[in-house]
Design a protein around this motif. Structure first.
Motif, PDB file in Angstrom:
ATOM      1  N   HIS A  26       0.814  -1.214   0.000  1.00 34.29           N
ATOM      2  CA  HIS A  26       0.000   0.000   0.000  1.00 34.29           C
ATOM      3  C   HIS A  26       0.853   1.273   0.000  1.00 34.29           C
ATOM      4  N   GLU A  30      -7.305  -4.478  -9.540  1.00 29.36           N
ATOM      5  CA  GLU A  30      -8.189  -3.329  -9.401  1.00 29.36           C
ATOM      6  C   GLU A  30      -8.966  -3.081 -10.695  1.00 29.36           C
ATOM      7  N   GLU A  88     -13.014  -3.492 -11.076  1.00 29.27           N
ATOM      8  CA  GLU A  88     -13.810  -2.374 -11.557  1.00 29.27           C
ATOM      9  C   GLU A  88     -14.704  -2.803 -12.720  1.00 29.27           C
ATOM     10  N   SER A 143     -10.220  -2.692   3.544  1.00 32.39           N
ATOM     11  CA  SER A 143      -9.142  -2.058   2.792  1.00 32.39           C
ATOM     12  C   SER A 143      -9.539  -2.038   1.326  1.00 32.39           C
ATOM     13  N   ASP A 144      -8.800  -1.241   0.547  1.00 31.50           N
ATOM     14  CA  ASP A 144      -9.124  -1.185  -0.873  1.00 31.50           C
ATOM     15  C   ASP A 144      -8.662  -2.436  -1.605  1.00 31.50           C
ATOM     16  N   VAL A 187      -9.534  -7.912  -4.081  1.00 27.39           N
ATOM     17  CA  VAL A 187     -10.181  -6.596  -4.108  1.00 27.39           C
ATOM     18  C   VAL A 187     -11.641  -6.788  -3.694  1.00 27.39           C
TER      19      VAL A 187
END
Length: 454
Positions: free
Chosen positions: A277, A292, A296, A412-413, A436
């Motif tokens: 991170h 990510e 998405e 968390s992301d 994710v």
């Protein structure tokens, strides 16, 4: 420096994960061996019980052999005396033939005398008749002589009748005696056969006595062997008990080591995730970006389907896992499964093909359920080939491990963890994954995962 520390932590986590997997396999094997050992101990307990019964039976057999030997010895003496008496009786019956034949001779002699008496009686009767004739001629002077002559004739007739009666009785006696002699002769033949059988019986009794003696000797040997075997079984049982205790201790130590390594793996993964991170670029950055981007795109596809009504929120969050009949390992269907296959599988294949190090991209709900996977991991199951199915038909299965659980429950992301991919039957593959979180309509659905090898 922080990036290097993170990478080193990731390497430590990877090594810990591999070691934990190895220890898990060792522990599984030890537990399997312990289970086999428990069954073996159960068998040994039954064997010991059987062995105890065998020892008791062998000793009873030896005691019985001793008693049988004594009984045979006593019986041999009694039977010997009985056979001697039977033989004497046979000899006595055999000797009767001579006496009976002498009796026939006497009967014949008496018959001869009876015949002579009959002849004398006939001559006397004839003489009495002649004397009566002469007395009649003499008149009064010979009247007394006539009386005597009549008496002689009467006596001669009685003697003749007596002689005839004696002859009849002697004839009957002769017939009876001859029939008796025939019976005696038949008994003599049987007696001679009995002599042969008696000799054979004596021989068989001697053989039986010899066999009983040998039986007693063998019984003694059996008792010795069973006693020795009983000692060996007791020693083996004690050894198995000690080995079982050692196996349990080894299992406990392996479990303790595995737990320590899992703790170390968790700490190393936490450091790896923290370093990931940071602002620095590492060899994991590419895969984090891929995860990510993939997450998405999944959010966009599912979000559009929820808006146009082609997918309902209930179907998306359906956890009524319906097992597919005959599947092994078990596969399940939910209201979201078909949509995931139709609308997301091709996307997962496309993202997985971006890098050769990527093992595969997939979706995981809050319970570890994978509604779909890349095509290579969505093969139809093969009946009876569980291991192949575990690796090549991973879709629609439920998987869970500590790191996945941490990512599902964490806030968390994204999460970067090293973990062991379960391939079934104690087989693992250590890899690194980016998780994710996926959230729809304000609810945590699960994770988007990119698994890769470093």
């Amino acid at each position: 420096m922080l990036a290097d520390l993170g990478e080193q932590s990731g390497d430590i986590a990877l090594q810990c994960s591999e070691t934990v997997g190895f220890l898990g396999e060792v522990n599984r094997r030890i537990q399997g061996d312990a289970a086999h050992l428990e069954r073996l101990q159960s068998h040994m307990a039954r064997l010991a019980a059987s062995q105890g019964e065998s020892v008791a039976a062998a000793r009873e057999l030896s005691h019985t052999a001793e008693r049988a030997e004594q009984i045979i010895a006593d019986g041999h003496d009694v039977i010997g005396l009985s056979l001697g008496e039977v033989a004497a009786l046979v000899d006595h019956v055999t000797g009767l033939e001579g006496h009976l034949r002498q009796f026939l001779s006497v009967i014949e002699a008496v018959g001869d005398v009876s015949g002579q008496l009959g002849a004398i009686a006939r001559q006397t009767r004839l003489l009495g008749v002649n004397a009566a004739i002469e007395a009649a001629r003499g008149g009064e002077a010979t009247q007394g002589f006539a009386i005597v002559a009549e008496e002689i004739r009467r006596l001669a007739e009685q003697a003749g009748e007596s002689s005839a009666s004696v002859a009849t009785k002697l004839g009957q006696l002769d017939q009876d005696a001859r029939r008796l002699i025939e019976g005696v002769e038949d008994n003599i033949l049987r007696g001679r056969d009995a002599d042969a059988h008696i000799d054979q019986l004596r021989l068989r009794l001697a053989e039986i006595a010899s066999l009983v003696t040998q039986f007693g000797e063998r019984s003694g040997a059996i008792v010795g062997c069973t006693d020795a075997a009983d000692r060996e079984v007791a020693a083996l049982r004690q050894g198995l008990t000690e080995f079982g205790r050692s196996a349990r201790e080894s299992t406990a130590r392996v479990d303790a080591a595995r737990e320590q390594l899992e703790g170390l793996e968790g700490m190393a993964n936490a450091m790896l995730n923290t370093a990931a991170h940071g602002p620095q670029v590492t060899r994991n950055s590419r895969y984090i970006a891929m995860a990510e981007e993939g997450a998405e795109e999944v959010r966009g596809v599912i979000g559009a389907a929820l808006r146009d009504g082609s997918l309902s929120i209930d179907a998306l969050f359906d956890t009524d896992y319906r097992r597919i009949d005959g599947s092994d390992p078990p596969q399940y269907l939910t209201g979201f499964t078909q949509f995931a296959d139709d609308m997301l599988r091709a996307m997962l294949d496309r993202h997985s093909a971006q890098d050769s190090a990527v093992i595969g991209c997939c979706l995981i709900d809050m319970n570890g359920y994978l509604p779909t996977h890349v095509n290579a991991r969505c093969q139809p199951q093969r009946p009876g080939e569980r291991l192949w199915n575990m690796e090549h038909a991973r879709n629609r299965q439920i998987f869970m491990n500590d790191q996945t659980r941490r990512a599902l429950d964490g806030a968390s992301d994204f999460f970067l963890f090293t973990y062991r991919q379960d391939l079934g039957e104690g087989r693992y593959r250590a890899l690194r994954s980016v998780f994710v979180p996926l959230v729809f309509a304000g609810r945590r659905w699960g994770l988007y995962e990119v698994g890769y090898l470093i």
